[in-house]
Design an enzyme around this catalytic site. Sequence first.
Site, PDB file in Angstrom:
ATOM      1  N   PRO A  22       0.813  -1.214   0.000  1.00 50.05           N
ATOM      2  CA  PRO A  22       0.000   0.000   0.000  1.00 50.05           C
ATOM      3  C   PRO A  22       0.852   1.273   0.000  1.00 50.05           C
ATOM      4  O   PRO A  22       1.896   1.331   0.641  1.00 50.05           O
ATOM      5  CB  PRO A  22      -0.783  -0.109   1.316  1.00 50.05           C
ATOM      6  CG  PRO A  22       0.059  -0.973   2.191  1.00 50.05           C
ATOM      7  CD  PRO A  22       0.814  -1.905   1.294  1.00 50.05           C
ATOM      8  N   CYS A  79       2.384  29.467 -14.912  1.00 45.70           N
ATOM      9  CA  CYS A  79       1.942  30.116 -16.145  1.00 45.70           C
ATOM     10  C   CYS A  79       1.387  29.115 -17.150  1.00 45.70           C
ATOM     11  O   CYS A  79       1.908  28.970 -18.265  1.00 45.70           O
ATOM     12  CB  CYS A  79       3.076  30.928 -16.742  1.00 45.70           C
ATOM     13  SG  CYS A  79       3.284  32.410 -15.788  1.00 45.70           S
TER      14      CYS A  79
HETATM   15  N1  LLP Z   1       3.049  -1.350  -5.907  1.00 43.32           N
HETATM   16  C1  LLP Z   1       3.409  -0.986  -7.157  1.00 43.32           C
HETATM   17  C2  LLP Z   1       4.219  -1.914  -7.961  1.00 43.32           C
HETATM   18  C3  LLP Z   1       3.034   0.257  -7.665  1.00 43.32           C
HETATM   19  O1  LLP Z   1       3.387   0.605  -8.898  1.00 43.32           O
HETATM   20  C4  LLP Z   1       2.260   1.127  -6.854  1.00 43.32           C
HETATM   21  C5  LLP Z   1       1.858   2.439  -7.355  1.00 43.32           C
HETATM   22  C6  LLP Z   1       1.907   0.719  -5.553  1.00 43.32           C
HETATM   23  C7  LLP Z   1       2.327  -0.551  -5.125  1.00 43.32           C
HETATM   24  C8  LLP Z   1       1.132   1.582  -4.601  1.00 43.32           C
HETATM   25  O2  LLP Z   1      -0.151   1.873  -5.041  1.00 43.32           O
HETATM   26  P1  LLP Z   1      -1.184   2.660  -4.089  1.00 43.32           P
HETATM   27  O3  LLP Z   1      -1.470   1.778  -2.923  1.00 43.32           O
HETATM   28  O4  LLP Z   1      -0.549   3.943  -3.672  1.00 43.32           O
HETATM   29  O5  LLP Z   1      -2.388   2.882  -4.941  1.00 43.32           O
HETATM   30  N2  LLP Z   1       0.721   9.094  -8.788  1.00 43.32           N
HETATM   31  C9  LLP Z   1      -0.546   8.402  -8.824  1.00 43.32           C
HETATM   32  C10 LLP Z   1      -0.452   6.988  -8.314  1.00 43.32           C
HETATM   33  C11 LLP Z   1       0.521   6.160  -9.103  1.00 43.32           C
HETATM   34  C12 LLP Z   1       0.688   4.796  -8.518  1.00 43.32           C
HETATM   35  C13 LLP Z   1       1.861   4.109  -9.117  1.00 43.32           C
HETATM   36  N3  LLP Z   1       2.087   2.828  -8.556  1.00 43.32           N
HETATM   37  C14 LLP Z   1      -1.562   9.187  -8.013  1.00 43.32           C
HETATM   38  O6  LLP Z   1      -1.211  10.201  -7.416  1.00 43.32           O
HETATM   39  O7  LLP Z   1      -2.736   8.805  -7.996  1.00 43.32           O
END
Ligand code: LLP
Length: 402
Positions: free
Chosen positions: A262, A330
Amino acid sequence: MYMDIKKLKKAAQIYGTPLYVYDLSVIDRQLKKFKVAFNKINNYQIHFAAKALSNISILKYINSLGLGLDAVSIEEVKIGIRCGFKKEEILFTPNGVNFSEIREAVSLGVKINLDSVESLKDFSNSYPNQPVSIRINPGVYAGGNENISVGHLNSKFGIPEERLDEILEMELDKKIKVTTLHIHTGSDIIKDNDFQLGIKKIFSIAHNFNNIETIDLGGGIKIPYFEGDTETDLDNYAKIIKDELKKFKSKKGKDLKLIFEPGKFLVSDSGYFITKVNYLKKSNKNTFVQVDSGFNHFVRPTLYKSFHDIINLSNPNDEKFEYSVVGYICEKDTFAEKRKISKISSGDILCFRNSGAYGFSMTSNYNSRLKPSELCIHNNEIKEIRKREEFDDLLYGQIDIF
Ligand code: LLP
């Protein structure tokens, strides 16, 4: 969704704006929530997704809670080691990197998770029959928006099912030894069905791998962004997994271990992004609230159209009016369009909620702006964990050839 308005206001007064503040007690709360939902599952480990928030003080805190780390770059691996994570509790999941980076990660002693047959072939040449994790493309479209849906058939991530035969053949020839299967289908996944499809797929694939010990289910848990918003049903998520573990055990006689990765679930709600209002600009039918920041400091609303609740810390309980909150970059950098917020005056301090994950970690120096500072609240005390950048930081590394 409690927040300590007085404390956040005080932080802004002492340290200035813009700034990020993380309340560590929220991380504790989230971890506890996860453990309660998964209390009937024994053998699992949580690897925090470093990309969500990689300040060393936060990572050290997370390490002190007994968690491992999900790292996607060699730099994240090195930061993780520096912060005290055990090497065997860091899983390196690169995507499309040069093999030299994978070799460096092996030499650092961390676990490797590969997501292409091509990189796996290089791995088997250099490290024949060494335990390795592989990332599967489950062919599931899941996640909050198309940028963060990464487990579908047209995604660049993961090994597609149609190429599994090549991997099984390599394993039969003792070239590789797959001990972990990994999926990460997307971020902000609400539908139980989307989780279920990915989970069922990975468990069914696991039957083919004789050395399999662990299933890594990635991240993606959806947290609420406002009062009454949808969120992943953790109890049901745990139940789906438990059923699959049971089925696997009855067929193969083996207890599989689990990993979860997570990011947002652990840190999103712990973070507050705080800005100050420069002007209220009336223009045609709009009232633009111009704050001392932009998408260079907090890109999620622009990039993903994500909703972040905005609290006027200076005047939280007054009558609400409709505002468009915008940045100083900008080009279009709208934080919120026509949002009802309690009466705003110039000089007020605004706080964006749910900014702990992918907030600071996605900042840039666009428009030659300086990055904000980061603070944390721990045991009721406010502590600075990153200094605000100064003008010289902006020039650091640049070479003046004239
Ligand atoms: N594991 C892997 C291999 C990942 O690529 C990611 C996120 C996670 C775990 C964690 O996922 P989470 O639990 O945070 O959903 N910048 C984007 C999110 C990109 C996520 C990329 N990978 C945003 O702000 O929504």
